[in-house]
Design a protein around this motif. Structure first.
Motif, PDB file in Angstrom:
ATOM      1  N   ARG A  81       0.811  -1.218   0.000  1.00 60.83           N
ATOM      2  CA  ARG A  81       0.000   0.000   0.000  1.00 60.83           C
ATOM      3  C   ARG A  81       0.849   1.275   0.000  1.00 60.83           C
ATOM      4  O   ARG A  81       0.618   2.194  -0.795  1.00 60.83           O
ATOM      5  N   ASN A  82       1.809   1.360   0.881  1.00 58.65           N
ATOM      6  CA  ASN A  82       2.641   2.574   0.951  1.00 58.65           C
ATOM      7  C   ASN A  82       3.452   2.773  -0.324  1.00 58.65           C
ATOM      8  O   ASN A  82       3.630   3.909  -0.777  1.00 58.65           O
ATOM      9  N   VAL A  83       3.916   1.688  -0.896  1.00 55.10           N
ATOM     10  CA  VAL A  83       4.671   1.771  -2.156  1.00 55.10           C
ATOM     11  C   VAL A  83       3.745   2.275  -3.266  1.00 55.10           C
ATOM     12  O   VAL A  83       4.099   3.191  -4.018  1.00 55.10           O
ATOM     13  N   LEU A  84       2.562   1.679  -3.361  1.00 49.37           N
ATOM     14  CA  LEU A  84       1.593   2.097  -4.378  1.00 49.37           C
ATOM     15  C   LEU A  84       1.265   3.578  -4.242  1.00 49.37           C
ATOM     16  O   LEU A  84       1.339   4.332  -5.212  1.00 49.37           O
ATOM     17  N   HIS A  85       0.952   3.997  -3.033  1.00 49.99           N
ATOM     18  CA  HIS A  85       0.580   5.398  -2.829  1.00 49.99           C
ATOM     19  C   HIS A  85       1.754   6.343  -3.074  1.00 49.99           C
ATOM     20  O   HIS A  85       1.549   7.484  -3.492  1.00 49.99           O
ATOM     21  N   SER A  86       2.977   5.858  -2.852  1.00 53.48           N
ATOM     22  CA  SER A  86       4.130   6.723  -3.142  1.00 53.48           C
ATOM     23  C   SER A  86       4.284   6.930  -4.654  1.00 53.48           C
ATOM     24  O   SER A  86       4.637   8.015  -5.095  1.00 53.48           O
ATOM     25  N   TYR A  87       4.009   5.891  -5.441  1.00 52.57           N
ATOM     26  CA  TYR A  87       4.047   6.052  -6.900  1.00 52.57           C
ATOM     27  C   TYR A  87       2.924   6.967  -7.374  1.00 52.57           C
ATOM     28  O   TYR A  87       3.124   7.797  -8.255  1.00 52.57           O
ATOM     29  N   LEU A  88       1.740   6.800  -6.800  1.00 55.33           N
ATOM     30  CA  LEU A  88       0.575   7.572  -7.226  1.00 55.33           C
ATOM     31  C   LEU A  88       0.607   9.017  -6.722  1.00 55.33           C
ATOM     32  O   LEU A  88       0.032   9.902  -7.346  1.00 55.33           O
ATOM     33  N   GLY A  89       1.234   9.221  -5.578  1.00 53.77           N
ATOM     34  CA  GLY A  89       1.246  10.552  -4.980  1.00 53.77           C
ATOM     35  C   GLY A  89      -0.083  10.919  -4.345  1.00 53.77           C
ATOM     36  O   GLY A  89      -0.359  12.096  -4.107  1.00 53.77           O
ATOM     37  N   GLU A  90      -0.916   9.910  -4.081  1.00 51.99           N
ATOM     38  CA  GLU A  90      -2.218  10.140  -3.464  1.00 51.99           C
ATOM     39  C   GLU A  90      -2.731   8.831  -2.875  1.00 51.99           C
ATOM     40  O   GLU A  90      -2.262   7.754  -3.233  1.00 51.99           O
ATOM     41  N   GLU A  91      -3.682   8.956  -1.971  1.00 50.45           N
ATOM     42  CA  GLU A  91      -4.328   7.777  -1.370  1.00 50.45           C
ATOM     43  C   GLU A  91      -5.502   7.362  -2.252  1.00 50.45           C
ATOM     44  O   GLU A  91      -6.228   8.218  -2.757  1.00 50.45           O
ATOM     45  N   TRP A  92      -5.689   6.057  -2.402  1.00 47.88           N
ATOM     46  CA  TRP A  92      -6.834   5.537  -3.139  1.00 47.88           C
ATOM     47  C   TRP A  92      -7.772   4.831  -2.179  1.00 47.88           C
ATOM     48  O   TRP A  92      -7.396   4.509  -1.051  1.00 47.88           O
ATOM     49  N   ASP A  93      -8.984   4.558  -2.641  1.00 44.68           N
ATOM     50  CA  ASP A  93      -9.987   3.834  -1.857  1.00 44.68           C
ATOM     51  C   ASP A  93      -9.758   2.329  -2.021  1.00 44.68           C
ATOM     52  O   ASP A  93      -9.521   1.853  -3.132  1.00 44.68           O
TER      53      ASP A  93
END
Length: 153
Positions: A81-93
């Motif tokens: 999760r933290n890796v994904l959000h770091s790539y996206l630059g935002e939190e997802w649902d």
């Protein structure tokens, strides 16, 4: 109000325009990629973009028919999760075991942009600007993360 055929033609024109706009962009691994129909290489794991008359959404969909296996994939994504959000630059649902438009149980990790319509050409630049950085970020994430899912194949 559009006929079913007109609506289909408009959506097809949007996805064609989006695909052409992104066609010069290569994947994180430097390969040519079909951004509209992104291949994760894992059965039942999809990166989906959708646009309709009120919203645009992008996300990861887990569609394995076995709810337990679907949950294993979801848990593996949660580990990243933290890796994904770091790539996206935002939190997802994050939604475990929700229903898609056909009533099928899926799990989804994604985000939605409200107040846009694929049926309004003037909204297309905004929708494309919403999708482009996110699908590219998903690709960059996936080029690193896909190996974490090898044991679940």
């Amino acid at each position: 109000m559009y006929t079913r055929e007109e609506a289909s033609n408009i959506k097809q024109a949007f996805w064609t325009a989006f695909g052409q706009y992104l066609s010069p962009v290569t994947s994180a691994e430097g390969l040519k990629v079909n951004w509209v129909n992104y291949k994760t290489g894992l059965k039942n794991v999809y990166f989906r973009m959708q646009a309709d008359k009120r919203t645009a959404s992008i996300g990861i969909e887990l569609t394995h028919p076995d709810a337990g296996i679907q949950e294993l994939f979801f848990e593996q994504f949660k580990e990243l999760r933290n890796v994904l959000h770091s790539y996206l630059g935002e939190e997802w649902d994050w939604q475990l075991h929700t229903r898609d438009e056909y009533g099928k149980t899926i799990s989804r990790i994604g985000t939605v942009m409200e107040g846009v319509s694929v049926f309004k050409r003037e909204d297309w630049p905004q929708i494309i600007s919403f999708f482009k950085p996110r699908i590219i970020a998903l690709d960059e994430f996936w080029s690193d993360a896909k190996y974490s899912f090898e044991a679940l194949k």
